[in-house]
Write an enzyme that holds these catalytic residues in place. Structure first.
Site, PDB file in Angstrom:
ATOM      1  CB  CYS A 177      -0.918  -0.049   1.225  1.00 41.11           C
ATOM      2  SG  CYS A 177      -1.746   1.485   1.617  1.00 41.11           S
ATOM      3  CB  CYS A 218       0.241   1.895   4.079  1.00 42.53           C
ATOM      4  SG  CYS A 218      -1.461   1.330   3.886  1.00 42.53           S
TER       5      CYS A 218
END
Length: 109
Positions: free
Chosen positions: A33, A36
């Site tokens: 991600c 993230c």
């Protein structure tokens, strides 16, 4: 990475979050991600700056697939703020440090 951040597992979530006193910010994330990874250094800074007021924790949803569905996590990063074992606030998506501090300050007051 800050040594103040707790790394959670499905097995430790109950003890480290639900049975913990005080405020805990849980970052639901995954290795693949991009957003993230963008907020990871911000969370390190928050862990240092809010020490004593807030515990920062991270849960890798790929390695620990059991917890995220219990909280309806559909997109990551998702930040859940727990107070004394209950979800007090939720934020989905990458935030700037300023946005995260506003979110925390509003919900920790």
């Amino acid at each position: 990475m800050s040594d103040k951040i707790i790394h959670l597992t499905d097995d430790s979530f109950d003890t480290d979050v639900l049975k913990a006193d005080g405020a805990i910010l849980v970052d639901f994330w995954a290795e693949w991600c991009g957003p993230c990874k963008m907020i990871a250094p911000i969370l390190d800074e928050i862990a240092d700056e809010y020490q004593g007021k807030l515990t920062v924790a991270k849960l890798n949803i790929d390695q620990n697939p059991g917890t995220a569905p219990k909280y309806g996590i559909r997109g990551i990063p998702t930040l859940l703020l727990f107070k004394n074992g209950e979800v007090a606030a939720t934020k989905v998506g990458a935030l700037s440090k300023g946005q995260l501090k506003e979110f925390l300050d509003a919900n920790l007051a």
